[in-house]
Motif scaffolding. Structure first.
Motif, mmCIF file in Angstrom:
data_model
loop_
_atom_site.group_PDB
_atom_site.id
_atom_site.type_symbol
_atom_site.label_atom_id
_atom_site.label_comp_id
_atom_site.label_asym_id
_atom_site.label_seq_id
_atom_site.Cartn_x
_atom_site.Cartn_y
_atom_site.Cartn_z
ATOM 1 N N PHE A 159 1.215 -6.534 4.835
ATOM 2 C CA PHE A 159 1.037 -5.201 4.971
ATOM 3 C C PHE A 159 -0.434 -4.846 4.694
ATOM 4 N N VAL A 160 -1.094 -4.340 5.762
ATOM 5 C CA VAL A 160 -2.371 -4.153 6.027
ATOM 6 C C VAL A 160 -2.703 -2.508 5.562
ATOM 7 N N ASP A 161 -3.777 -2.319 4.731
ATOM 8 C CA ASP A 161 -3.965 -1.004 4.281
ATOM 9 C C ASP A 161 -5.331 -0.867 5.034
ATOM 10 N N PRO B 61 0.814 -1.339 0.129
ATOM 11 C CA PRO B 61 0.078 0.051 0.115
ATOM 12 C C PRO B 61 0.986 1.221 0.112
ATOM 13 N N ARG B 62 0.547 2.017 -0.815
ATOM 14 C CA ARG B 62 1.514 3.347 -0.827
ATOM 15 C C ARG B 62 1.189 4.208 0.057
ATOM 16 N N LEU B 63 2.157 4.914 0.552
ATOM 17 C CA LEU B 63 2.516 5.984 1.650
ATOM 18 C C LEU B 63 3.328 7.012 0.930
ATOM 19 N N GLU B 64 2.957 8.317 1.624
ATOM 20 C CA GLU B 64 3.671 9.396 1.007
ATOM 21 C C GLU B 64 5.001 9.475 1.824
ATOM 22 N N THR B 65 5.189 9.387 3.014
ATOM 23 C CA THR B 65 6.272 9.397 3.892
ATOM 24 C C THR B 65 7.179 8.265 4.382
ATOM 25 N N PHE B 66 6.898 7.131 3.618
ATOM 26 C CA PHE B 66 7.375 5.827 4.058
ATOM 27 C C PHE B 66 7.482 4.969 2.944
ATOM 28 N N GLU B 67 8.460 4.328 2.467
ATOM 29 C CA GLU B 67 8.894 3.625 1.566
ATOM 30 C C GLU B 67 9.378 2.162 2.235
ATOM 31 N N TYR B 68 8.852 1.209 1.813
ATOM 32 C CA TYR B 68 9.199 0.142 2.459
ATOM 33 C C TYR B 68 9.086 -1.260 1.439
ATOM 34 N N SER B 69 9.749 -2.377 1.849
ATOM 35 C CA SER B 69 9.756 -3.741 1.087
ATOM 36 C C SER B 69 9.939 -4.967 2.093
ATOM 37 N N GLY B 70 9.494 -6.135 1.858
ATOM 38 C CA GLY B 70 9.572 -6.957 2.751
ATOM 39 C C GLY B 70 9.958 -8.518 1.877
ATOM 40 N N THR B 71 10.324 -9.265 2.479
ATOM 41 C CA THR B 71 10.429 -11.011 1.970
ATOM 42 C C THR B 71 10.510 -11.816 2.740
ATOM 43 N N CYS B 72 10.139 -13.054 2.297
ATOM 44 C CA CYS B 72 10.487 -14.317 3.230
ATOM 45 C C CYS B 72 11.041 -15.210 2.444
ATOM 46 N N ILE B 73 12.186 -15.719 2.759
ATOM 47 C CA ILE B 73 12.743 -16.812 2.124
ATOM 48 C C ILE B 73 12.707 -18.151 2.974
ATOM 49 N N GLN B 74 11.703 -19.157 2.663
ATOM 50 C CA GLN B 74 11.626 -20.213 3.401
ATOM 51 C C GLN B 74 12.737 -21.267 3.454
ATOM 52 N N ALA B 75 12.911 -21.673 4.342
ATOM 53 C CA ALA B 75 14.000 -23.000 4.695
ATOM 54 C C ALA B 75 13.542 -24.318 4.055
ATOM 55 N N ARG B 76 11.988 -24.496 4.048
ATOM 56 C CA ARG B 76 11.603 -25.538 3.448
ATOM 57 C C ARG B 76 10.467 -25.181 2.381
ATOM 58 N N ALA B 77 9.855 -26.104 1.861
ATOM 59 C CA ALA B 77 8.893 -25.850 0.974
ATOM 60 C C ALA B 77 7.726 -24.658 1.735
ATOM 61 N N VAL B 78 7.503 -25.172 2.678
ATOM 62 C CA VAL B 78 6.684 -24.140 3.462
ATOM 63 C C VAL B 78 7.152 -23.878 4.814
ATOM 64 N N GLY B 79 6.788 -22.958 5.538
ATOM 65 C CA GLY B 79 7.307 -22.541 6.860
ATOM 66 C C GLY B 79 6.344 -21.752 7.667
ATOM 67 N N GLY B 80 6.915 -21.369 8.792
ATOM 68 C CA GLY B 80 6.129 -20.712 9.835
ATOM 69 C C GLY B 80 6.386 -19.272 9.974
ATOM 70 N N ASP B 81 6.844 -18.377 9.183
ATOM 71 C CA ASP B 81 7.209 -17.174 9.342
ATOM 72 C C ASP B 81 6.255 -16.330 8.321
#
Length: 530
Positions: A335-337, A311-331
């Motif tokens: 981002f909730v607009d 979701p776009r913000l005027e004063t804050f730029e951000y990015s996220g990622t999750c690299i799982q150790a297995r096919a699926v994971g618990g992390d």
């Protein structure tokens, strides 16, 4: 002519089960006797040891001796007359000629003797050759059905049992026979009293009254068993059982018959063991293939649960990622607009990995999703409701750490709750770095749970990094962890990069520090205030 079978009699070989002599199939006087008249086309089977066989066999030997003596005498006389030598010399030469004649004619004699045996068909010659051939062929069999068919065909030709049942291990503690065996007898439990003794014995057993084996023999009564042959694997495990009825010749199974049966059963047992191993491997490979397909589906589903856009913000730029150790994971991160310039930053770490962790993560996400409407009005109440649901719906040893931050684009304030999670790092452009410490304990571990809300002001150029312990606890070959200090230094050294580039820089640094297999999920959110 043939006499018809009584109801329920068993005859897979297509020949009468016994002769006209009454015979108990188990040595138990309570069992029914079976009587039958041997047909004319089976009479040659009985002739090998008859007077005719003895006469022919001995007559051939006498004839052979007379012929040898005559030829030798004729040679000696002719040699003496032609070369005019002394009788003693002629006799010596005759003896040498006789020995040579015997050596040259030996193969022909053996061939004629074999033909006599085969003509009468009751010789051990045929049974031996058939069973030896069977022992060789059994090694190349690749299926239980093919093995059962081969055993039935060769044992019938070699020994002519009145009945024959071939039980092969079908899994667990069950032996199973083919369609020619009456339905009630097609399955035999290896737990049946007597089978253990037969397995320990490990060799053909000609049935005689024996209390320890009587339950087994009684269970097989309709098969008219006379000889039981266990087929054992290399480890001594029972892989099959051959049940042979009385021979059509009325003769008992000889020691040579049982020796050959034991050899055949030994080869069959090892073949069955190899077939069972191959089947288990095929089943495992198929199960692994299906599991891999299902895991890939789960991976794709979980990937779609993660935020697909920011979701776009005027004063804050951000990015996220999750690299799982297995096919699926618990992390898990999200981002909730909430609209009106309000965005929620959620990052959680489930106590668990793989499928169990993924399921708990989905449970937590569902609990959060149902309470998001409370976030702006009462964040503490939202998290309390989430804790209650997570505690109620999971086991007592399951819990999650979570950071929930609510950013206001207009004021650049971040209100947050840290539920037992790694403290996010806030690198101020001016002044010291700040750690956003825990404001509550973990979610889902306790029914009585309280949470406080903290607030921090962001200034232009400030860097915020929210991460899971997979980042800081990544270890190298010396078992040294990456640690919070290295993370801080990496963020500080590259703080002028855009958030997406800075995120990639951190992940590359962690993976370079801890090469090889990834021990835990790597989840990270990086943001910069404009």
């Amino acid at each position: 002519m043939r006499e018809s079978y009584a109801d329920g009699d068993f005859n897979p070989t297509g020949s009468p089960p016994t002769s006209d002599h009454s015979r108990s199939s188990v040595g138990d006087p309570t069992l029914d006797h079976v009587k039958v008249i041997v047909a004319e086309d089976e009479i040659p089977i009985l002739l090998r040891r008859s007077a005719r066989y003895v006469l022919v066999k001995r007559g051939f030997v006498v004839l052979l001796l007379l012929l040898a003596v005559s030829v030798n005498a004729l040679f000696t006389i002719s040699f003496s007359k032609v070369f005019k030598v002394a009788p003693t010399v002629a006799m010596s030469v005759g003896v040498g000629f006789g020995i040579t004649l015997a050596w040259v004619s030996a193969p022909g004699v053996r061939q004629v003797t074999g033909r006599i045996d085969r003509a009468f068909f009751r010789g051990a010659y045929d049974a031996r050759m058939i069973l030896q051939d069977l022992a060789q062929k059994v090694r190349s069999i690749s299926s239980k059905e093919e093995l059962a068919s081969l055993l039935e065909q060769h044992l019938t030709m070699a020994l002519h049992p009145g009945s024959l049942a071939i039980y092969l291990k079908s899994g667990g503690d069950t032996l199973e026979a083919g369609d020619k065996v009456p339905p009630p007898l097609r399955k035999l439990s290896t737990e049946l009293a007597g089978i253990a003794e037969l397995t320990i014995r490990g060799e053909p057993w000609e049935i005689k009254p024996a209390a320890s084996l009587l339950p087994l023999v009684t269970a097989l009564a309709r098969l008219h068993p006379e000889c039981l042959v266990p087929a054992l694997g290399r480890s001594g495990e029972l892989m099959g059982l051959l049940v042979l009825g009385p021979r059509l010749s009325e003769e008992p199974y000889s020691n040579e018959d049982k020796l050959l049966l034991g050899s055949v059963a030994s080869q069959a047992g090892m073949t069955l063991e190899s077939i069972s191993l191959a089947e288990r491997m095929a089943e495992r490979m198929d199960a692994d293939r299906r599991a891999a397909q299902e895991m890939e589906i789960a991976r794709e589903v979980q990937r779609k649960l993660l935020p697909q856009e920011c979701p776009r913000l005027e004063t804050f730029e951000y990015s996220g990622t999750c690299i799982q150790a297995r096919a699926v994971g618990g992390d898990y991160y999200d981002f909730v607009d909430f609209g009106s310039g309000h965005v929620g930053f959620v990052l959680a770490d489930i106590a668990g990995k793989g499928i169990s962790g993924a399921l708990l993560m989905a449970n937590l996400q569902a609990s959060l999703g149902g309470q998001y409407a409370l976030a702006q009005q009462d964040l503490a109440r939202l998290l309390s409701a989430v804790n209650h649901l997570f505690y109620k719906n999971t086991e007592s040893n399951h819990y999650a750490t979570m950071f929930f931050g609510l950013y206001d684009d207009a004021t650049r304030k971040l209100r947050y709750a840290n539920c037992g999670h790694n403290p996010p790092l806030l690198l101020h452009r001016v002044g010291a770095a700040e750690r956003l410490q825990a404001t509550a304990t973990v979610l889902g571990a306790f029914e009585d749970w309280e949470c406080s809300i903290a607030e921090v002001q962001l200034a232009p150029g400030d860097i915020l990094a929210i991460y899971t312990d997979g980042i800081t606890e990544a270890s190298n070959a010396a078992a040294e962890e990456f640690g919070e200090e290295r993370l801080f230094e990496l963020l500080q050294a590259n703080r002028n990069l855009a958030p997406a580039q800075l995120l990639e820089k951190v992940l590359a640094g962690v993976q370079q520090f801890s090469p090889g297999d990834q021990g835990d999920d790597l989840t990270l959110i990086v943001g910069r205030a404009h």
